[in-house]
Design a protein around this motif. Structure first.
Motif, short mmCIF file in Angstrom:
data_model
loop_
_atom_site.label_atom_id
_atom_site.label_comp_id
_atom_site.label_asym_id
_atom_site.label_seq_id
_atom_site.Cartn_x
_atom_site.Cartn_y
_atom_site.Cartn_z
N ASP A 249 0.78 -1.17 0.09
CA ASP A 249 0.09 -0.03 -0.06
C ASP A 249 0.84 1.46 0.06
OD1 ASP A 249 -2.19 -1.54 0.01
OD2 ASP A 249 -2.30 -1.37 2.21
N ASP A 250 1.98 1.08 0.65
CA ASP A 250 2.89 2.32 0.56
C ASP A 250 3.45 2.90 -0.51
OD1 ASP A 250 2.45 2.25 3.31
OD2 ASP A 250 4.54 1.15 3.87
N SER B 260 1.88 1.72 -3.62
CA SER B 260 0.86 1.58 -4.90
C SER B 260 0.66 2.63 -5.77
CB SER B 260 -0.18 1.17 -4.32
OG SER B 260 -0.84 2.06 -3.58
N ASP B 261 1.09 3.93 -5.30
CA ASP B 261 0.91 4.96 -6.31
C ASP B 261 2.15 5.14 -7.21
OD1 ASP B 261 -1.42 5.77 -4.69
OD2 ASP B 261 -0.07 7.34 -3.54
N ILE B 262 3.33 5.02 -6.67
CA ILE B 262 4.44 4.97 -7.52
C ILE B 262 4.37 3.64 -8.36
CG2 ILE B 262 7.16 4.62 -7.28
CD1 ILE B 262 6.72 6.10 -4.62
N GLU B 263 3.95 2.59 -7.96
CA GLU B 263 4.09 1.29 -9.08
C GLU B 263 2.99 1.60 -9.94
OE1 GLU B 263 3.07 -2.07 -6.71
OE2 GLU B 263 4.79 -2.08 -5.45
N ALA B 264 1.83 2.40 -9.87
CA ALA B 264 0.79 2.78 -10.80
C ALA B 264 1.35 3.38 -11.82
CB ALA B 264 -0.51 3.23 -10.08
N ILE B 265 2.19 4.58 -11.45
CA ILE B 265 2.82 5.36 -12.31
C ILE B 265 3.97 4.74 -13.04
CG2 ILE B 265 4.29 7.49 -12.44
CD1 ILE B 265 2.81 8.50 -9.76
N LYS C 248 2.17 2.53 -15.43
CA LYS C 248 1.69 3.43 -16.83
C LYS C 248 2.65 3.71 -17.90
CE LYS C 248 -0.65 7.98 -17.39
NZ LYS C 248 -1.06 9.19 -16.72
#
Length: 149
Positions: free
Chosen positions: A135-136, A138-143, A146
């Motif tokens: 969860d920590d 997850s934003d970076i992984e999504a970017i 992408k």
């Protein structure tokens, strides 16, 4: 003739100010002022002032400056259009050809390097602790996903 007279007067005034400054025991400043004051006299002696005065009052010289300004304007306009249009004509043709073939244009440097062998080098991931769950980041992984990284 009038320009030479003005330059001589400016030089004389500057040398007078330099003398007053030297009288006040500020010799470094006086030497600097004297150097600035001698510049107009030197310009008159070299004939540069006469050339500039003749150029400033010449309609042919001003027409030449106007032609140079138009040329500069054309250069800047073509650069702006080229940047806005997506590059040079050759680059646009290559992009259009690739679009007709169904593939995207990719630069050669964007392909990943494989190293010495044919197989890509893989690295093992370090184990995460319970506090650092997915969860920590997850934003970076999504970017990164992408952008295909």
């Amino acid at each position: 003739m009038i320009a030479e007279t003005i330059c001589a007067a400016v030089s004389a005034a500057g040398l007078g100010i330099a003398a007053i400054t030297a009288y006040r025991k500020r010799f470094l400043a006086a030497a600097r002022i004297a150097a600035y004051a001698l510049v107009p006299a030197g310009l008159v002696m070299t004939g540069l002032v006469k050339w500039v005065a003749n150029t400033a009052f010449s309609p042919t010289a001003w027409a030449g400056f106007a032609v140079l300004a138009v040329a500069w304007l054309l250069f800047m306009t073509t650069r702006a259009v080229e940047r806005r249009g997506g590059g040079t004509r050759k680059e646009r043709r290559a992009a259009a050809k690739a679009a007709r073939q169904g593939g995207a244009v990719e630069p050669a440097a964007s392909a990943p390097s494989l190293g010495a062998g044919d197989k890509p080098v893989t690295r093992s991931k370090p184990k995460q602790s319970a506090a650092q769950s997915g969860d920590d980041f997850s934003d970076i992984e999504a970017i990164l996903k992408k952008h295909g990284i």
